[in-house]
Design a protein around this motif. Sequence first.
Motif, PDB file in Angstrom:
ATOM      1  N   VAL A 402     108.708 -58.112  93.777  1.00  0.00           N
ATOM      2  CA  VAL A 402     108.713 -56.794  93.427  1.00  0.00           C
ATOM      3  C   VAL A 402     108.310 -55.989  94.871  1.00  0.00           C
ATOM      4  CG1 VAL A 402     107.497 -54.738  92.472  1.00  0.00           C
ATOM      5  CG2 VAL A 402     108.031 -56.893  91.075  1.00  0.00           C
ATOM      6  N   VAL A 405     106.794 -50.092  93.136  1.00  0.00           N
ATOM      7  CA  VAL A 405     106.499 -49.652  91.706  1.00  0.00           C
ATOM      8  C   VAL A 405     106.491 -48.172  91.945  1.00  0.00           C
ATOM      9  CG1 VAL A 405     105.358 -49.674  89.728  1.00  0.00           C
ATOM     10  CG2 VAL A 405     105.839 -51.831  91.125  1.00  0.00           C
ATOM     11  N   LYS A 414     109.626 -47.045  87.421  1.00  0.00           N
ATOM     12  CA  LYS A 414     110.725 -47.751  88.031  1.00  0.00           C
ATOM     13  C   LYS A 414     110.370 -48.844  89.003  1.00  0.00           C
ATOM     14  CE  LYS A 414     114.343 -46.439  91.679  1.00  0.00           C
ATOM     15  NZ  LYS A 414     114.693 -45.569  92.585  1.00  0.00           N
ATOM     16  N   ILE A 415     110.871 -50.010  88.706  1.00  0.00           N
ATOM     17  CA  ILE A 415     110.485 -51.123  89.493  1.00  0.00           C
ATOM     18  C   ILE A 415     111.554 -51.739  90.337  1.00  0.00           C
ATOM     19  CG2 ILE A 415     109.727 -53.611  89.095  1.00  0.00           C
ATOM     20  CD1 ILE A 415     107.821 -51.440  87.728  1.00  0.00           C
ATOM     21  N   LEU A 441     111.185 -55.061  81.356  1.00  0.00           N
ATOM     22  CA  LEU A 441     111.591 -54.290  82.355  1.00  0.00           C
ATOM     23  C   LEU A 441     113.189 -54.327  82.305  1.00  0.00           C
ATOM     24  CD1 LEU A 441     109.944 -55.826  85.238  1.00  0.00           C
ATOM     25  CD2 LEU A 441     108.976 -54.095  83.898  1.00  0.00           C
ATOM     26  N   THR A 452     117.154 -52.290  90.648  1.00  0.00           N
ATOM     27  CA  THR A 452     116.212 -51.595  89.895  1.00  0.00           C
ATOM     28  C   THR A 452     116.026 -51.559  88.306  1.00  0.00           C
ATOM     29  OG1 THR A 452     116.799 -49.774  91.414  1.00  0.00           O
ATOM     30  CG2 THR A 452     115.654 -49.035  89.510  1.00  0.00           C
TER      31      THR A 452
END
Length: 813
Positions: A402, A405, A414-415, A441, A452
């Motif tokens: 990641v 965030v 939104k990751i 997710l 995304t």
Amino acid sequence: MAYQSKSYRKFIATAATATLVASAVTPAFAAGFTDVSDRYKEAVDYLVEQEITNGISETKYGTAQTITRVDAAVLIAKALDLNVENAKDAGFTDVPGRAVSYVNALKQEGIINGKTATTFGSSQNITRGEMALIIARAYDLEGNKANLAFTDVSDRYDEAVAALVDNKVTFGKTETKFGTNDSVTRGEFALFLYRLATPEEVQAPAVAKVESVNAKQVVITFNTALNKEAAAQKTLYTVNGANPTAVKLSDDQKSITLTYADSIEATDGVVVVNPITTEQKDENGAALKTAKYTSVFTYKDTVKPVVTDTSYTNGVITLTFSEEIGTKPTVVRVNGTPVTGDSVSIDSSNKTEVNIASDLSAGSSASLYIAGATDTADAANEMELYNGFVSAPTADTNKPHVTDVQVTGQNKAKITLSESVTEAEINATVQRSADQTAVKLVKDVADTSGKTYTLTVDLNGAAAGDGIFAGSSVSETFTLYIQKDAMTDRSGLKNDLYSTPLTFKKDTQAPSLVSSKVTAGNKKLAFTFDEAVTVSGSINAIDVRDEDGVKFTAIAAETSLTEDKKTFEVDIKSGDTAMDAGTYAVTLPANFFSDAYGNKTGAVTDKFTVGTSTNEDTEKPTATVKTTGKNEFTVTYNEEVTSSAIKLSNYRLDGQALPSKTDIYFKDSSKKEVVITLPEGSVNIGDQTTGAPAVLGVSGVADKAGNVSTAEHFVVTVKDNTPATVTGVEVYGTTVVVEFSDAIELPAAPTDANDVLDVTVNGTAAEAQNMTAVAGNVKALQFTLTSAPAAKPVVKVKEGQEALKDANGVIVK
């Protein structure tokens, strides 16, 4: 002039003729000194001209020599034009006669002190710290010591040093060192006194320049540094009544780049910059603000987007452009192979990037041919053709992880990952206190980069609401966990355990208007909000009035939200009809819109200007192009054009001039259609069935009124029309290898070489066996003779043969 604390004494030229030191000579300007560099020239010239100091010889000023306390005192006293004749005796016993009156005057003014009651320390070098104390007193300078970043300034000197720095008299040796205990040189001291004599003029804070960068960005430059927090407020700026979606402050804090959701192109548009707090202070230390700035501007984006960078990650080539891209490239070739369809896309999260799905070997490079992408301008500008390369990094050893965030709503986040992974959904957990909830997710399919994902936290399950906030709570913090090995990249690498705090805030903010504009063709009045909205009010409540006070009724059937639910378009003319020219004021009443959480808008009012049209022919001709035959293209213009339309020089294929034998002519007497046929032997890509895409450029074509077309590019289909030919023959015993100019496709059925080729040895026909492929060489075939030839065979392709073709299906000749 910049504000200067208290009385700020200035230099006054003096008529004194006393020399500074016994060795001093007749004044000479810096041009005559051999040891004065450009850095010191103006300062030395000024001091010599004002008879404040001289050189140490006819050719030397002594720029690098240190200056003593007594010599510095003489210079300052002269520069201040003090009355030195009647000054009270300071009581110092170590001051030479030439300097006594100057030191006495400075002591009497409270500018200097001695080392003791009876010694001045005349022969000692003056340090930068001592110099700061003396100059700050002499010129009544003040500064803010809180601004100092130096680590070598003690409490004794900090106020004086701050005064010199704030008034731009001197600066540090480095960003963190002032050099408090370092000796001052004659050159440095000349600079200090010159800067005090000619203080920098500082204008009131204001906008200095406004420049449009492209259809969605404008740069505003200021004459002073802005306060970071103040400059970041989007509501301070409007272009054509719209606030920007992003504000970026430059590193020097003197310019901002504004990015808008819609085009800022306009004729007689308006830029407004409301007062912004700056880093500049007034005499009481309060921050100054810029004056309100309003300007009328006209801007049409004519700048073509260009590729500024290429990169490759896990099966995706990324092209970075100089601005946002509106339409993706129409022609893409990687190592000469066309890439089409969904394999080419604009990155939804960063529209300056275009992604191309293509696998490259680690450490390899690939050639790129890119054409047809356009920007977001009202009249879209097409990119210049790009011929370049992309390099793939060495073998992937980076695990997916990641990188960002962002909370995007009261229960959404939104990751962003470091790279695309194979999972459409990633299992994760959110924890608050001791309570854990399984979440997913979900890959954002609109983001073509594949990096995304969207997290939605719903603690209520099937029940209404998300269950995050209870009672008066408006903020709740969770920990997000992504377990080890939950995601896999294209190289098969898996992630490590990841966790991060995540704070959701209850959405109590009403939708905000971010822009408004007249739609294309002057058909509707559009309002765009910062989030999706629903219409809660009545269309009949919309108030539309022109500048004469005439009220119009919104057409209910044609007034609605667009597909993304963020833009609301108001129509006051039934059918596909343009509005009359003029200014319209539109008011949408309070509570007319609401967001997903029930927050309602206040009253929204805006003005729109609808332009007029003209009957004078100033429109440039435009073209459309179709492929109408094998390597034949028909160019259709929107009006009659001149013979410039049948000049080969006004057309280019893949950026190159058309071949000289290209056939080009008007299709009929209307002179609106031009037919272009490429000659044989001019194309060597594209098979005979589907062909390959290429780009036909059209420019420089004039209509009857003399309007000349701008460059346009169209995708056409080309097919190989260049036959492969024999380029070489090699003999290995009874085996003959024939090389061709292009890749060869052998017939599916076994074929005797003598049916396709004329093979002779010393002028006599030779008996050959069936043709076969040559391993590792697609441009060659081989066959066997019944016996070893006495000489190298001569091999020619039989005239009229149709069995042997190249890889694109063209009959070999």
